[in-house]
Design a protein around this motif. Structure first.
Motif, PDB file in Angstrom:
ATOM      1  N   PRO A  13      64.152  19.183  16.908  1.00 14.25           N
ATOM      2  CA  PRO A  13      63.353  19.291  15.680  1.00 14.25           C
ATOM      3  C   PRO A  13      62.954  17.912  15.163  1.00 14.25           C
ATOM      4  N   PRO A  14      61.876  17.836  14.391  1.00  9.01           N
ATOM      5  CA  PRO A  14      61.500  16.551  13.801  1.00  9.01           C
ATOM      6  C   PRO A  14      62.604  16.050  12.867  1.00  9.01           C
ATOM      7  N   VAL A  15      62.744  14.742  12.765  1.00  3.37           N
ATOM      8  CA  VAL A  15      63.777  14.182  11.884  1.00  3.37           C
ATOM      9  C   VAL A  15      63.314  14.172  10.429  1.00  3.37           C
ATOM     10  N   LEU A  34      50.737  20.126  10.266  1.00  2.47           N
ATOM     11  CA  LEU A  34      50.873  19.943  11.706  1.00  2.47           C
ATOM     12  C   LEU A  34      51.949  20.918  12.178  1.00  2.47           C
ATOM     13  N   HIS A  35      51.543  21.921  12.961  1.00  5.83           N
ATOM     14  CA  HIS A  35      52.511  22.906  13.435  1.00  5.83           C
ATOM     15  C   HIS A  35      53.532  22.248  14.369  1.00  5.83           C
ATOM     16  N   LEU A  36      54.691  22.862  14.452  1.00  8.78           N
ATOM     17  CA  LEU A  36      55.769  22.263  15.236  1.00  8.78           C
ATOM     18  C   LEU A  36      55.433  22.157  16.715  1.00  8.78           C
ATOM     19  N   GLU A  37      54.642  23.087  17.261  1.00  7.03           N
ATOM     20  CA  GLU A  37      54.258  22.959  18.671  1.00  7.03           C
ATOM     21  C   GLU A  37      53.309  21.783  18.866  1.00  7.03           C
ATOM     22  N   GLU A  38      52.503  21.465  17.848  1.00  4.32           N
ATOM     23  CA  GLU A  38      51.621  20.305  17.923  1.00  4.32           C
ATOM     24  C   GLU A  38      52.438  19.014  17.842  1.00  4.32           C
ATOM     25  N   TYR A  39      53.434  19.008  16.964  1.00  2.00           N
ATOM     26  CA  TYR A  39      54.356  17.859  16.890  1.00  2.00           C
ATOM     27  C   TYR A  39      55.046  17.645  18.244  1.00  2.00           C
ATOM     28  N   GLU A  72      44.283  19.763  19.261  1.00  8.35           N
ATOM     29  CA  GLU A  72      44.341  20.158  17.856  1.00  8.35           C
ATOM     30  C   GLU A  72      45.256  19.217  17.063  1.00  8.35           C
ATOM     31  N   ALA A  73      46.375  18.831  17.658  1.00  9.89           N
ATOM     32  CA  ALA A  73      47.307  17.907  17.004  1.00  9.89           C
ATOM     33  C   ALA A  73      46.648  16.547  16.774  1.00  9.89           C
ATOM     34  N   ARG A  74      45.970  16.030  17.780  1.00  5.34           N
ATOM     35  CA  ARG A  74      45.288  14.733  17.636  1.00  5.34           C
ATOM     36  C   ARG A  74      44.221  14.787  16.552  1.00  5.34           C
ATOM     37  N   GLY A  91      55.901  25.338  10.435  1.00  7.78           N
ATOM     38  CA  GLY A  91      55.379  26.569  11.001  1.00  7.78           C
ATOM     39  C   GLY A  91      54.995  26.494  12.466  1.00  7.78           C
ATOM     40  N   GLY A  92      54.289  27.506  12.893  1.00  6.01           N
ATOM     41  CA  GLY A  92      53.869  27.604  14.276  1.00  6.01           C
ATOM     42  C   GLY A  92      54.627  28.698  15.002  1.00  6.01           C
ATOM     43  N   ASP A  93      54.198  28.992  16.197  1.00  9.06           N
ATOM     44  CA  ASP A  93      54.836  30.009  17.034  1.00  9.06           C
ATOM     45  C   ASP A  93      55.829  29.312  17.957  1.00  9.06           C
TER      46      ASP A  93
END
Length: 137
Positions: A13-15, A34-39, A72-74, A91-93
């Motif tokens: 997970p992100p810090v 920014l969804h977690l899958e994009e991160y 999409e993330a960029r 969020g995100g799937d």
């Protein structure tokens, strides 16, 4: 009717929960989500320098799907930088590769394979939360 999106695997997970713009106040309505899958796509491709094929395997998606997520993330990161907007990770799937937890006392993140986590391994506090709930919409 399109089929339902397949959940993407997140290893770590992100810090942080996001990033705020320095010097601009009161712009909560202009935040970029920014969804977690994009991160995770940015983390794997840009931070760990994996190829798209390797990153797709880690995230349990096809390479073209990873490319769409990454583009999409960029775009979202560029929008946040250019327009001076806050960037929020949420969020995100997704599903986490392991059971990840965060200690509210010492802010440490840790994983545990057991179903019942009682105390933080760093400070022994019992004030811990599941990161699946922490990053939920």
């Amino acid at each position: 009717m399109p089929r339902r999106k397949r959940n993407r695997r997140i290893q770590v997970p992100p810090v942080i929960k996001g990033m705020s713009v320095y010097g601009i106040r009161g712009r909560k309505s202009n935040e970029v989500i920014l969804h977690l899958e994009e991160y995770e796509a940015i983390r794997l491709l840009d931070y760990q320098n994996l190829t798209q094929e390797e990153a797709a395997v880690y995230m349990d998606v096809s390479r073209p799907t990873l490319t769409r997520i990454y583009e999409e993330a960029r775009h979202k990161v560029a929008t946040a930088f250019v327009e001076g907007r806050d960037l929020i990770f949420r969020g995100g799937d997704v599903y986490f590769d392991k059971n990840w937890y965060k200690c509210n006392a010492c802010k440490a993140s840790f994983s545990d394979y057991s179903d019942e986590v009682k105390n933080c391994p760093v400070c022994s506090s019992d004030d811990i939360i599941s990161l699946n709930e922490y990053f939920a919409d």
